[in-house]
Design a protein around this motif. Structure first.
Motif, PDB file in Angstrom:
ATOM      1  N   SER A   1      -3.722  -5.623  -2.436  1.00  0.00           N
ATOM      2  CA  SER A   1      -2.732  -4.642  -2.020  1.00  0.00           C
ATOM      3  C   SER A   1      -3.371  -3.669  -1.041  1.00  0.00           C
ATOM      4  O   SER A   1      -4.524  -3.854  -0.622  1.00  0.00           O
ATOM      5  CB  SER A   1      -2.164  -3.891  -3.234  1.00  0.00           C
TER       6      SER A   1
ATOM      7  N   SER B   1      -1.403   3.366  -0.950  1.00  0.00           N
ATOM      8  CA  SER B   1      -0.154   4.041  -0.602  1.00  0.00           C
ATOM      9  C   SER B   1      -0.327   5.554  -0.539  1.00  0.00           C
ATOM     10  O   SER B   1       0.179   6.208   0.378  1.00  0.00           O
ATOM     11  CB  SER B   1       0.950   3.692  -1.610  1.00  0.00           C
TER      12      SER B   1
ATOM     13  N   ASN C   1       1.574  -1.993  -4.229  1.00  0.00           N
ATOM     14  CA  ASN C   1       2.241  -2.897  -5.168  1.00  0.00           C
ATOM     15  C   ASN C   1       2.591  -2.228  -6.492  1.00  0.00           C
ATOM     16  O   ASN C   1       2.966  -2.899  -7.449  1.00  0.00           O
ATOM     17  CB  ASN C   1       1.354  -4.115  -5.434  1.00  0.00           C
TER      18      ASN C   1
ATOM     19  N   GLN D   1       0.500  -0.628  -8.471  1.00  0.00           N
ATOM     20  CA  GLN D   1      -0.669  -0.448  -9.318  1.00  0.00           C
ATOM     21  C   GLN D   1      -1.383   0.850  -8.959  1.00  0.00           C
ATOM     22  O   GLN D   1      -1.310   1.325  -7.823  1.00  0.00           O
ATOM     23  CB  GLN D   1      -1.627  -1.636  -9.148  1.00  0.00           C
TER      24      GLN D   1
END
Length: 358
Positions: free
Chosen positions: A190, A193, A232, A234
């Motif tokens: 991933s 973010s 994702n 996580q």
């Protein structure tokens, strides 16, 4: 009656009176002459105006002298550069006009530091903010508000909430995320973010203890990080024991190589749920890295003991004491004796009962 001159002077002495009278006469004549001149010059209506309260003395007529003026400028003469804007009807920008007052000179601009010049928008969104002067040594200079970190692929990682840091600390955080955390997130399949900011600038003592030394948070030189969230869904919880130990150890090695102080679980109970990072300056470049990466917790807690294996040796059986009544003897005869141990006969000493610990 004969009167001699000495007797006359002794009886009728007038030398003192004569001298005083002569002085008064002299003063009166001088004053009269002065008043006569002033009255004639001023043309007083009242000649006895001693203090000059009458009409003022007329001034003598001033004859004005003609000053030669310069000749007019010929039409064919070239215009000077200073007079060009005024000739066109536009005031000169350098000189204040009739309607425009003279403005005060603006203060000189503060020179940007090397860190500020290097922390561009291609690395982080971190606008500069004014210096903070708090009580004591609280505050700092060359401060920025770290709002987001720009990754090499031009994606922005927001810092939630925005952190107030020194430029050097903000630059170190941006390099850590860009060069160390991005490969870690890629290995997990991933991308990053956002960054969870637990605490940044706060004018306080260490661990919020009253009277303690000023914390690096009070100098805008520290950041507390709780987790790094991925796209994702996580979250890389830096103190989460359910997370893989290898992932947390990779984060540990990366922060301890970049920051001068790293405090986490195991350092003190103030840092059990987050990681403290700062760039404190110490003698001989001394560094502190106190973060114990605990093993992951078991998925299911062992509520019951495991079954006894078949190859285990037999347990020791405690001998029962002699029964006092016949009911106990009958119950003892009916109960089957273990095959590996014989029941002690009457009259023989029995072994004391033992209990095995688990």
């Amino acid at each position: 009656m004969s009167l001699s001159l000495p007797d006359f002077r002794r009886k009728w002495s007038c030398r003192g009176y004569m001298s005083a009278r002569a002085a008064m006469v002299t003063a009166a004549l001088g004053l009269a002459l002065v008043l006569g001149d002033r009255a004639e010059a001023r043309k007083y209506a009242a000649p006895l105006d001693i203090f000059g309260l009458g009409t003022p003395r007329p001034r003598a007529a001033v004859h004005s002298a003609r000053i030669p003026l310069p000749k007019p400028r010929p039409e064919e003469a070239p215009k000077s550069t200073d007079e060009a804007p005024e000739a066109e009807g536009k005031p000169s920008p350098d000189k204040p006009g009739a309607n425009k007052p003279a403005e005060a000179a603006s203060p000189p601009e503060k020179q940007l530091s090397a860190c500020r010049l290097g922390l561009t928008e291609e690395i982080a969104i971190a606008p500069s903010i004014p210096d903070i002067r708090g009580p004591g040594a609280c505050g700092g200079e060359d401060l920025v508000r770290l709002e987001a970190i720009v990754l090499p692929d031009k994606r922005k990682v927001p810092v939630k909430p925005a952190a107030i840091l020194r430029c050097t600390m903000a630059s170190a955080i941006a390099d850590w995320v860009r060069k160390d955390m991005v490969p870690l997130a890629t290995s997990l399949g991933s991308t990053i973010s956002d960054l969870d900011n637990f605490d940044s600038f706060e004018c306080r003592g260490r661990n919020r203890i009253v009277g303690a030394m000023l914390s690096e948070h009070g100098k805008a030189n520290a950041l507390d990080v709780r987790a790094i969230k991925l796209a994702n869904g996580q979250s890389i919880g830096l103190t989460d024991r359910t997370l893989s130990r290898d992932v947390r150890e990779r984060v540990l090695h990366s922060v301890c190589s970049r920051f001068s102080t790293v405090l986490g679980p195991g350092s003190d109970w103030y840092h059990e749920d987050h990681i403290h990072l700062d760039l404190a300056q110490r003698r001989n470049d001394y560094r502190i890295c106190q973060w114990n990466v605990w093993d992951p917790l078991p998925q299911v807690a062992p509520l019951l003991p495991a079954e006894r294996p078949e190859e285990a040796p037999p347990r020791e059986v405690a001998a029962k004491p002699e029964a006092k009544d016949g009911a106990d003897d009958a119950a003892a005869e009916k109960s089957p004796a273990p095959s590996d141990k014989s029941v002690p006969e009457k009259g023989q000493p029995s072994k004391p009962a033992t209990k095995k610990r688990r």
